[in-house]
Design a protein around this motif. Structure first.
Motif, PDB file in Angstrom:
ATOM      1  N   LEU A  25       0.874  -1.177   0.000  1.00  0.00           N
ATOM      2  CA  LEU A  25       0.000   0.000   0.000  1.00  0.00           C
ATOM      3  C   LEU A  25       0.907   1.221   0.000  1.00  0.00           C
ATOM      4  O   LEU A  25       1.339   1.701   1.054  1.00  0.00           O
ATOM      5  N   TRP A  26       1.217   1.710  -1.183  1.00  0.00           N
ATOM      6  CA  TRP A  26       2.271   2.720  -1.323  1.00  0.00           C
ATOM      7  C   TRP A  26       1.930   4.042  -0.669  1.00  0.00           C
ATOM      8  O   TRP A  26       2.809   4.705  -0.104  1.00  0.00           O
ATOM      9  N   SER A  27       0.680   4.456  -0.726  1.00  0.00           N
ATOM     10  CA  SER A  27       0.324   5.727  -0.091  1.00  0.00           C
ATOM     11  C   SER A  27       0.541   5.642   1.413  1.00  0.00           C
ATOM     12  O   SER A  27       1.023   6.597   2.050  1.00  0.00           O
ATOM     13  N   LYS A  28       0.222   4.492   2.008  1.00  0.00           N
ATOM     14  CA  LYS A  28       0.445   4.312   3.441  1.00  0.00           C
ATOM     15  C   LYS A  28       1.935   4.256   3.756  1.00  0.00           C
ATOM     16  O   LYS A  28       2.398   4.833   4.753  1.00  0.00           O
ATOM     17  N   LEU A  29       2.713   3.572   2.924  1.00  0.00           N
ATOM     18  CA  LEU A  29       4.150   3.471   3.157  1.00  0.00           C
ATOM     19  C   LEU A  29       4.807   4.846   3.125  1.00  0.00           C
ATOM     20  O   LEU A  29       5.605   5.186   4.004  1.00  0.00           O
ATOM     21  N   MET A  30       4.460   5.645   2.140  1.00  0.00           N
ATOM     22  CA  MET A  30       5.071   6.972   2.028  1.00  0.00           C
ATOM     23  C   MET A  30       4.609   7.900   3.149  1.00  0.00           C
ATOM     24  O   MET A  30       5.408   8.645   3.735  1.00  0.00           O
ATOM     25  N   ALA A  31       3.312   7.857   3.481  1.00  0.00           N
ATOM     26  CA  ALA A  31       2.790   8.716   4.552  1.00  0.00           C
ATOM     27  C   ALA A  31       3.423   8.368   5.888  1.00  0.00           C
ATOM     28  O   ALA A  31       3.812   9.250   6.662  1.00  0.00           O
ATOM     29  N   ARG A  32       3.558   7.084   6.161  1.00  0.00           N
ATOM     30  CA  ARG A  32       4.146   6.666   7.438  1.00  0.00           C
ATOM     31  C   ARG A  32       5.627   7.041   7.510  1.00  0.00           C
ATOM     32  O   ARG A  32       6.123   7.447   8.563  1.00  0.00           O
ATOM     33  N   SER A  33       6.318   6.896   6.394  1.00  0.00           N
ATOM     34  CA  SER A  33       7.744   7.242   6.369  1.00  0.00           C
ATOM     35  C   SER A  33       7.959   8.713   6.658  1.00  0.00           C
ATOM     36  O   SER A  33       8.813   9.083   7.475  1.00  0.00           O
ATOM     37  N   VAL A  34       7.198   9.552   5.994  1.00  0.00           N
ATOM     38  CA  VAL A  34       7.431  10.992   6.107  1.00  0.00           C
ATOM     39  C   VAL A  34       6.907  11.558   7.420  1.00  0.00           C
ATOM     40  O   VAL A  34       7.393  12.591   7.894  1.00  0.00           O
ATOM     41  N   CYS A  35       5.957  10.863   8.049  1.00  0.00           N
ATOM     42  CA  CYS A  35       5.347  11.375   9.280  1.00  0.00           C
ATOM     43  C   CYS A  35       5.882  10.715  10.551  1.00  0.00           C
ATOM     44  O   CYS A  35       5.461  11.088  11.648  1.00  0.00           O
ATOM     45  N   HIS A  36       6.815   9.787  10.460  1.00  0.00           N
ATOM     46  CA  HIS A  36       7.143   8.945  11.608  1.00  0.00           C
ATOM     47  C   HIS A  36       7.765   9.721  12.771  1.00  0.00           C
ATOM     48  O   HIS A  36       7.714   9.271  13.911  1.00  0.00           O
ATOM     49  N   ASP A  37       8.337  10.910  12.510  1.00  0.00           N
ATOM     50  CA  ASP A  37       8.956  11.697  13.588  1.00  0.00           C
ATOM     51  C   ASP A  37       8.355  13.092  13.719  1.00  0.00           C
ATOM     52  O   ASP A  37       8.987  13.996  14.268  1.00  0.00           O
ATOM     53  N   ILE A  38       7.131  13.288  13.268  1.00  0.00           N
ATOM     54  CA  ILE A  38       6.578  14.644  13.239  1.00  0.00           C
ATOM     55  C   ILE A  38       6.424  15.262  14.626  1.00  0.00           C
ATOM     56  O   ILE A  38       6.454  16.485  14.771  1.00  0.00           O
ATOM     57  N   GLU A  39       6.271  14.429  15.657  1.00  0.00           N
ATOM     58  CA  GLU A  39       6.126  14.984  17.006  1.00  0.00           C
ATOM     59  C   GLU A  39       7.365  15.762  17.432  1.00  0.00           C
ATOM     60  O   GLU A  39       7.298  16.641  18.298  1.00  0.00           O
ATOM     61  N   GLU A  40       8.520  15.468  16.814  1.00  0.00           N
ATOM     62  CA  GLU A  40       9.764  16.109  17.202  1.00  0.00           C
ATOM     63  C   GLU A  40       9.825  17.578  16.784  1.00  0.00           C
ATOM     64  O   GLU A  40      10.728  18.304  17.209  1.00  0.00           O
ATOM     65  N   ALA A  41       8.856  18.024  15.985  1.00  0.00           N
ATOM     66  CA  ALA A  41       8.748  19.456  15.703  1.00  0.00           C
ATOM     67  C   ALA A  41       8.452  20.226  16.988  1.00  0.00           C
ATOM     68  O   ALA A  41       8.797  21.409  17.105  1.00  0.00           O
ATOM     69  N   ILE A  42       7.835  19.561  17.950  1.00  0.00           N
ATOM     70  CA  ILE A  42       7.522  20.161  19.241  1.00  0.00           C
ATOM     71  C   ILE A  42       8.475  19.649  20.321  1.00  0.00           C
ATOM     72  O   ILE A  42       9.031  20.421  21.114  1.00  0.00           O
ATOM     73  N   SER A  43       8.687  18.357  20.363  1.00  0.00           N
ATOM     74  CA  SER A  43       9.458  17.754  21.463  1.00  0.00           C
ATOM     75  C   SER A  43      10.958  17.863  21.292  1.00  0.00           C
ATOM     76  O   SER A  43      11.715  17.802  22.269  1.00  0.00           O
ATOM     77  N   GLY A  44      11.417  18.016  20.066  1.00  0.00           N
ATOM     78  CA  GLY A  44      12.835  17.874  19.799  1.00  0.00           C
ATOM     79  C   GLY A  44      13.191  16.396  19.736  1.00  0.00           C
ATOM     80  O   GLY A  44      12.349  15.521  19.965  1.00  0.00           O
ATOM     81  N   ASP A  45      14.434  16.113  19.400  1.00  0.00           N
ATOM     82  CA  ASP A  45      14.890  14.729  19.274  1.00  0.00           C
ATOM     83  C   ASP A  45      15.569  14.275  20.559  1.00  0.00           C
ATOM     84  O   ASP A  45      16.520  14.916  21.015  1.00  0.00           O
ATOM     85  N   PHE A  46      15.076  13.191  21.143  1.00  0.00           N
ATOM     86  CA  PHE A  46      15.706  12.628  22.338  1.00  0.00           C
ATOM     87  C   PHE A  46      16.662  11.525  21.913  1.00  0.00           C
ATOM     88  O   PHE A  46      16.274  10.626  21.156  1.00  0.00           O
ATOM     89  N   PRO A  47      17.911  11.538  22.385  1.00  0.00           N
ATOM     90  CA  PRO A  47      18.841  10.464  22.053  1.00  0.00           C
ATOM     91  C   PRO A  47      18.273   9.116  22.467  1.00  0.00           C
ATOM     92  O   PRO A  47      17.701   8.978  23.557  1.00  0.00           O
ATOM     93  N   ARG A  48      18.425   8.124  21.613  1.00  0.00           N
ATOM     94  CA  ARG A  48      17.846   6.804  21.870  1.00  0.00           C
ATOM     95  C   ARG A  48      18.301   6.195  23.198  1.00  0.00           C
ATOM     96  O   ARG A  48      17.472   5.661  23.946  1.00  0.00           O
ATOM     97  N   PRO A  49      19.603   6.247  23.556  1.00  0.00           N
ATOM     98  CA  PRO A  49      20.008   5.657  24.834  1.00  0.00           C
ATOM     99  C   PRO A  49      19.283   6.269  26.030  1.00  0.00           C
ATOM    100  O   PRO A  49      18.985   5.584  27.010  1.00  0.00           O
TER     101      PRO A  49
END
Length: 231
Positions: A60-84
Protein backbone atom coordinates in the motif's frame (compact mmCIF):
# COMPACT_ATOMS: atom_id res chain seq x y z
CA UNK A 1 -11.59 17.74 1.16
CA UNK A 2 -9.94 20.99 2.18
CA UNK A 3 -6.16 21.34 2.43
CA UNK A 4 -4.98 24.29 4.52
CA UNK A 5 -1.78 25.31 2.75
CA UNK A 6 -0.96 28.03 5.26
CA UNK A 7 -1.03 25.49 8.08
CA UNK A 8 1.01 23.03 6.03
CA UNK A 9 3.64 25.55 4.89
CA UNK A 10 3.89 27.77 7.96
CA UNK A 11 2.56 25.73 10.86
CA UNK A 12 4.42 23.85 13.58
CA UNK A 13 5.50 21.11 11.21
CA UNK A 14 8.07 23.35 9.48
CA UNK A 15 10.14 23.32 12.67
CA UNK A 16 11.42 19.93 11.55
CA UNK A 17 13.84 21.92 9.37
CA UNK A 18 15.58 23.22 12.47
CA UNK A 19 15.45 20.39 15.03
CA UNK A 20 18.94 18.83 15.35
CA UNK A 21 19.51 15.15 15.95
CA UNK A 22 22.30 13.76 18.16
CA UNK A 23 22.31 17.08 19.99
CA UNK A 24 24.30 15.89 23.01
CA UNK A 25 27.53 15.19 21.15
CA UNK A 26 29.82 16.82 18.59
CA UNK A 27 28.71 16.43 14.96
CA UNK A 28 30.73 16.92 11.82
CA UNK A 29 27.48 17.40 9.92
CA UNK A 30 24.43 18.60 11.85
CA UNK A 31 21.55 16.46 10.69
CA UNK A 32 18.06 17.83 11.31
CA UNK A 33 14.88 15.80 11.67
CA UNK A 34 13.55 16.82 8.25
CA UNK A 35 16.74 15.52 6.64
CA UNK A 36 16.50 12.24 8.53
CA UNK A 37 12.86 11.92 7.48
CA UNK A 38 13.80 12.43 3.82
CA UNK A 39 16.29 9.57 3.93
CA UNK A 40 13.78 7.36 5.73
CA UNK A 41 11.33 7.97 2.88
CA UNK A 42 14.04 7.32 0.29
CA UNK A 43 15.10 4.04 1.90
CA UNK A 44 11.48 2.95 2.42
CA UNK A 45 10.78 3.54 -1.27
CA UNK A 46 13.84 1.53 -2.34
CA UNK A 47 13.07 -1.33 0.06
CA UNK A 48 9.44 -1.36 -1.05
CA UNK A 49 10.39 -1.60 -4.72
CA UNK A 50 12.80 -4.43 -3.92
CA UNK A 51 10.24 -6.30 -1.80
CA UNK A 52 7.43 -6.06 -4.34
CA UNK A 53 9.60 -7.27 -7.21
CA UNK A 54 11.09 -10.13 -5.22
CA UNK A 55 7.98 -11.65 -3.66
CA UNK A 56 5.20 -10.21 -5.83
CA UNK A 57 3.11 -9.04 -2.88
CA UNK A 58 1.81 -5.52 -3.56
CA UNK A 59 2.34 -2.80 -0.99
CA UNK A 60 0.00 0.00 0.00
CA UNK A 61 2.27 2.72 -1.32
CA UNK A 62 0.32 5.73 -0.09
CA UNK A 63 0.44 4.31 3.44
CA UNK A 64 4.15 3.47 3.16
CA UNK A 65 5.07 6.97 2.03
CA UNK A 66 2.79 8.72 4.55
CA UNK A 67 4.15 6.67 7.44
CA UNK A 68 7.74 7.24 6.37
CA UNK A 69 7.43 10.99 6.11
CA UNK A 70 5.35 11.38 9.28
CA UNK A 71 7.14 8.95 11.61
CA UNK A 72 8.96 11.70 13.59
CA UNK A 73 6.58 14.64 13.24
CA UNK A 74 6.13 14.98 17.01
CA UNK A 75 9.76 16.11 17.20
CA UNK A 76 8.75 19.46 15.70
CA UNK A 77 7.52 20.16 19.24
CA UNK A 78 9.46 17.75 21.46
CA UNK A 79 12.84 17.87 19.80
CA UNK A 80 14.89 14.73 19.27
CA UNK A 81 15.71 12.63 22.34
CA UNK A 82 18.84 10.46 22.05
CA UNK A 83 17.85 6.80 21.87
CA UNK A 84 20.01 5.66 24.83
CA UNK A 85 18.24 8.24 27.02
CA UNK A 86 14.75 7.62 25.68
CA UNK A 87 14.99 3.87 26.27
CA UNK A 88 16.83 4.07 29.58
CA UNK A 89 13.69 3.12 31.52
CA UNK A 90 10.21 1.90 30.68
CA UNK A 91 8.65 4.67 32.80
CA UNK A 92 10.53 7.38 30.94
CA UNK A 93 9.70 5.80 27.59
CA UNK A 94 5.99 5.79 28.46
CA UNK A 95 6.07 9.43 29.56
CA UNK A 96 7.83 10.50 26.37
CA UNK A 97 5.41 8.47 24.24
CA UNK A 98 2.43 10.13 25.93
CA UNK A 99 3.92 13.58 25.42
CA UNK A 100 4.78 12.64 21.84
CA UNK A 101 1.15 11.84 21.05
CA UNK A 102 0.08 15.27 22.25
CA UNK A 103 2.85 16.92 20.25
CA UNK A 104 1.97 14.98 17.07
CA UNK A 105 -1.67 15.99 17.41
CA UNK A 106 -0.68 19.64 17.76
CA UNK A 107 1.71 19.57 14.82
CA UNK A 108 -0.82 17.99 12.46
CA UNK A 109 -3.94 19.81 13.62
CA UNK A 110 -5.78 21.78 10.92
CA UNK A 111 -3.85 20.59 7.87
CA UNK A 112 -7.04 18.93 6.62
CA UNK A 113 -9.66 20.97 8.50
CA UNK A 114 -12.92 19.18 9.14
CA UNK A 115 -11.47 15.88 7.93
CA UNK A 116 -9.70 12.93 9.47
CA UNK A 117 -6.23 13.86 10.67
CA UNK A 118 -4.41 11.76 8.09
CA UNK A 119 -0.92 12.81 9.19
CA UNK A 120 -1.63 11.90 12.81
CA UNK A 121 -3.09 8.56 11.75
CA UNK A 122 0.04 7.80 9.72
CA UNK A 123 2.25 8.74 12.70
CA UNK A 124 0.29 6.53 15.12
CA UNK A 125 0.81 3.37 13.06
CA UNK A 126 4.09 4.28 11.38
CA UNK A 127 5.91 1.15 12.60
CA UNK A 128 3.08 -1.30 13.12
CA UNK A 129 3.20 -5.02 12.26
CA UNK A 130 2.10 -4.59 8.64
CA UNK A 131 4.66 -4.94 5.85
CA UNK A 132 4.55 -1.18 5.38
CA UNK A 133 5.21 -0.62 9.08
CA UNK A 134 8.12 -3.04 9.13
CA UNK A 135 9.67 -1.36 6.10
CA UNK A 136 9.41 2.04 7.78
CA UNK A 137 11.00 0.57 10.91
CA UNK A 138 14.00 -0.77 8.97
CA UNK A 139 14.30 2.35 6.80
CA UNK A 140 14.42 4.51 9.92
CA UNK A 141 17.23 2.32 11.26
CA UNK A 142 19.14 2.54 7.97
CA UNK A 143 19.05 6.31 8.18
CA UNK A 144 20.75 6.06 11.59
CA UNK A 145 23.37 3.64 10.26
CA UNK A 146 24.10 5.85 7.27
CA UNK A 147 24.59 8.95 9.40
CA UNK A 148 26.81 7.23 11.95
CA UNK A 149 29.06 5.77 9.27
CA UNK A 150 29.28 9.18 7.60
CA UNK A 151 30.37 10.74 10.88
CA UNK A 152 32.93 7.99 11.55
CA UNK A 153 34.33 8.37 8.02
CA UNK A 154 34.72 12.08 8.72
CA UNK A 155 36.77 11.27 11.83
CA UNK A 156 34.06 12.12 14.36
CA UNK A 157 34.56 9.49 17.04
CA UNK A 158 32.36 11.45 19.44
CA UNK A 159 29.34 9.92 17.70
CA UNK A 160 30.09 6.73 19.65
CA UNK A 161 27.88 8.16 22.41
CA UNK A 162 24.96 7.14 20.20
CA UNK A 163 26.33 3.81 19.02
CA UNK A 164 26.10 2.03 22.38
CA UNK A 165 22.52 0.91 21.71
CA UNK A 166 22.71 0.28 17.97
CA UNK A 167 23.53 -3.40 18.41
CA UNK A 168 20.44 -3.93 20.52
CA UNK A 169 18.43 -1.85 18.05
CA UNK A 170 19.60 -4.08 15.19
CA UNK A 171 18.56 -7.27 17.02
CA UNK A 172 14.89 -6.50 16.44
CA UNK A 173 15.34 -7.03 12.71
CA UNK A 174 16.41 -10.63 13.26
CA UNK A 175 12.82 -11.43 14.20
CA UNK A 176 10.84 -13.59 11.76
CA UNK A 177 8.55 -10.62 11.04
CA UNK A 178 11.37 -9.20 8.90
CA UNK A 179 12.05 -12.37 6.92
CA UNK A 180 10.58 -10.81 3.78
CA UNK A 181 13.52 -8.36 3.77
CA UNK A 182 16.05 -10.78 5.27
CA UNK A 183 18.68 -10.32 2.51
CA UNK A 184 18.71 -6.58 3.20
CA UNK A 185 19.02 -7.12 6.94
CA UNK A 186 21.99 -9.41 6.31
CA UNK A 187 23.59 -6.76 4.07
CA UNK A 188 23.28 -4.29 6.92
CA UNK A 189 24.94 -6.53 9.50
CA UNK A 190 28.59 -5.76 8.60
CA UNK A 191 27.79 -2.03 8.61
CA UNK A 192 26.44 -2.29 12.14
CA UNK A 193 29.51 -4.31 13.13
CA UNK A 194 31.75 -1.54 11.80
CA UNK A 195 30.01 1.01 14.03
CA UNK A 196 30.27 -1.27 17.07
CA UNK A 197 33.96 -1.99 16.37
CA UNK A 198 34.70 1.73 16.23
CA UNK A 199 32.89 2.24 19.55
CA UNK A 200 34.85 -0.61 21.15
CA UNK A 201 38.18 0.73 19.90
CA UNK A 202 37.41 4.18 21.28
CA UNK A 203 36.51 2.78 24.70
CA UNK A 204 39.71 0.75 24.82
CA UNK A 205 41.76 3.83 23.91
CA UNK A 206 40.05 5.86 26.63
CA UNK A 207 40.71 3.09 29.16
CA UNK A 208 44.40 3.06 28.24
CA UNK A 209 44.56 6.83 28.56
CA UNK A 210 42.91 6.74 31.97
CA UNK A 211 45.32 4.08 33.23
CA UNK A 212 48.31 6.01 31.92
CA UNK A 213 47.17 9.18 33.70
CA UNK A 214 46.57 7.30 36.95
CA UNK A 215 50.03 5.72 36.77
CA UNK A 216 51.63 9.11 36.16
CA UNK A 217 49.75 10.62 39.10
CA UNK A 218 50.81 7.81 41.42
CA UNK A 219 54.43 8.20 40.39
CA UNK A 220 54.23 11.90 41.22
CA UNK A 221 52.80 11.06 44.64
CA UNK A 222 49.59 13.06 44.20
CA UNK A 223 47.36 10.38 45.67
CA UNK A 224 44.74 10.67 42.96
CA UNK A 225 41.91 8.18 43.54
CA UNK A 226 41.24 5.47 41.02
CA UNK A 227 38.61 6.47 38.48
CA UNK A 228 36.55 3.40 39.39
CA UNK A 229 36.21 4.77 42.95
CA UNK A 230 34.70 8.07 41.82
CA UNK A 231 31.02 8.48 42.67
Amino acid sequence: MILNLERLLLGDIVRLRYVPRYSNCRRDHEEVVAEHSYFTVLYAWAIGEWAERNDGIPLLWSKLMARSVCHDIEEAISGDFPRPFKYSSSELRQMLDDAGREAAARVTYGIFPGERNLALEAWQVAKDRTREGRIVDFADFLSVVSYMLQELDAGNQAIHEHSVSIGEYFERFKDARFDFIRPLVLQCEPLVAEILDAESELRQRRDRRSLACQSAAIRQGTGVRDVAEEP
